[in-house]
Design a protein around this motif. Structure first.
Motif, short mmCIF file in Angstrom:
data_model
loop_
_atom_site.label_atom_id
_atom_site.label_comp_id
_atom_site.label_asym_id
_atom_site.label_seq_id
_atom_site.Cartn_x
_atom_site.Cartn_y
_atom_site.Cartn_z
N UNK A 134 -5.27 1.60 1.39
CA UNK A 134 -5.17 1.58 2.90
C UNK A 134 -5.98 0.61 3.24
N UNK A 135 -5.40 -0.83 3.75
CA UNK A 135 -6.29 -2.15 4.21
C UNK A 135 -6.13 -2.07 6.02
N UNK A 149 -11.29 -1.19 3.67
CA UNK A 149 -10.17 -0.65 2.95
C UNK A 149 -10.58 0.75 2.50
N UNK A 150 -9.66 1.45 1.98
CA UNK A 150 -10.08 2.93 1.32
C UNK A 150 -9.10 3.28 0.19
N UNK A 183 -2.63 9.48 4.70
CA UNK A 183 -3.07 8.23 4.12
C UNK A 183 -4.47 7.55 4.81
N UNK A 184 -5.21 6.91 3.91
CA UNK A 184 -6.11 6.25 4.46
C UNK A 184 -7.39 7.05 5.07
N UNK A 185 -8.62 6.42 5.16
CA UNK A 185 -9.82 7.23 5.67
C UNK A 185 -10.91 6.39 6.30
N UNK A 196 -11.66 9.62 11.43
CA UNK A 196 -10.74 9.04 10.33
C UNK A 196 -9.23 8.75 10.95
N UNK A 197 -8.83 7.99 10.67
CA UNK A 197 -7.26 7.81 10.97
C UNK A 197 -6.49 7.97 9.66
#
Length: 348
Positions: A134-135, A149-150, A183-185, A196-197
């Protein structure tokens, strides 16, 4: 209970082609997909009087798979899962972009087994996991850019329909709904007080795949089976009613027939040579009908089965019993002639 003598003959003659929705077992396939993705859970936190959120975007990817057995495949893919944008009046749009690889198991079911109308159509599910990058690209009020990113592993669930394109046995089209959970953190871009989103992503895609090694037409195998049921387990001498142990034998025969597609069943009844020709014809017809009626009661359609009595025709003992003396001894010797034969024709 004595064992029934069963004669099987299977001929592998190809007489017609048929569409197969899922790839053939032990083969590979590859394809591409494109569709529309939508972000969920936490998206509304970015909305305000000064900003708007575009939570829908294009998604696309490629995939490849290996068909382990007819109804189970393993599938690997790489996808751009979509981009969410937050538009601010005083800055460039913030972006949250996701892409990565996914691995899943893909069980399926051929809907053509339910009705010929659905021939070539497959229902399937996919269950697996995706490693997603995730950017984040966000802009502050002063124009400065914040990036991050993560990497996160997220569960993937999907369901869809796949259709073998008529005339192109190596091509298949699919439509699929997919759900990726969380997704994503990255905390650098969040409208929820720094938390976190990690949104969910739902998507609908259309795909096209090529099946390696399936360019030749898929042809059914013609099946011819003959079951010979001797009198020791079916009927008593001069009787047309089934013995109790005959039902278990016929249940086994029905199980074999049920595995044959478009089965046509012919039941032939026979007697030995003792008695008049007219009497034996009637008795053999009754025996054939008794067996046919039992198979119909188990599930064979009435129009797919016939029953014919042949009396003492086609004896299998030949001249073996010609020298036998005494009625009881002759009855015992002629037992193989008192039989019922069940002939089955269809395809696998």
């Amino acid at each position: 209970m004595k064992k029934t003598a069963i004669a099987l003959a299977i001929a592998g003659l190809a007489v017609a082609s048929a569409a197969q929705a899922a790839p053939q077992a032990n083969t590979f396939y590859a394809g591409a997909r494109v569709g529309w993705a939508s972000f969920h859970d936490g998206v509304d936190d970015f909305k305000s009087a000064d900003s708007s959120v575009k939570s829908n975007s294009v998604t696309y990817g490629v995939f490849g798979g290996y068909q382990i057995i007819d109804n189970l495949a393993v599938e690997l893919g790489y996808d751009h899962y979509g981009t969410m944008k937050v538009t601010n009046p005083d800055a460039k749009a913030d972006k949250f972009t996701n892409h990565g690889v996914n691995l899943s198991l893909k069980p399926s079911y051929d809907l053509g087994n339910l009705t010929p109308v659905l021939e070539g159509l497959d229902a399937y599910a996919r269950v697996g996991a995706a490693l997603i990058r995730s950017d984040v690209k966000a802009y502050e009020a002063d124009g400065s850019k914040v990036t991050g990113h993560s990497l996160k592993v997220s569960p993937v669930f999907a369901a869809g329909l796949e259709y073998a394109i008529p005339g192109f046995t190596d091509l298949a089209a699919r439509v699929e709904y997919q759900w990726i959970n969380g997704v994503g953190k990255d905390q650098k871009w969040s409208g929820n007080d720094g938390a976190d989103f990690t949104p969910d992503i739902g998507s609908v895609t259309f795909g096209l795949s090529y099946r390696f090694g399936q360019g030749a037409p898929v042809v059914p195998e013609v099946v011819n089976k003959t079951f010979t049921l001797n009198s020791d387990v079916t009927f008593g001498f001069d009787k047309a009613s089934l013995k109790p142990e005959a039902q278990n034998v016929l249940d086994g025969v029905y199980g074999e027939i049920a595995q044959v597609k478009s089965a046509q069943v012919a039941v032939a009844g026979y007697t030995d040579r003792i008695g008049s020709e007219a009497y034996n014809l009637k008795l053999s017809q009754q025996r054939a009908e008794t067996v046919a009626n039992y198979l119909v009661s188990k599930g064979i359609a009435q129009q797919d089965i016939s029953a014919t009595g042949y009396g003492k025709a086609n004896p299998v003992t030949g001249s073996t019993c010609d020298a036998v003396k005494g009625r009881k001894a002759l009855i015992a010797c002629l037992a193989p002639d008192r039989r019922v034969e069940i002939a089955v024709k269809g395809t696998k």
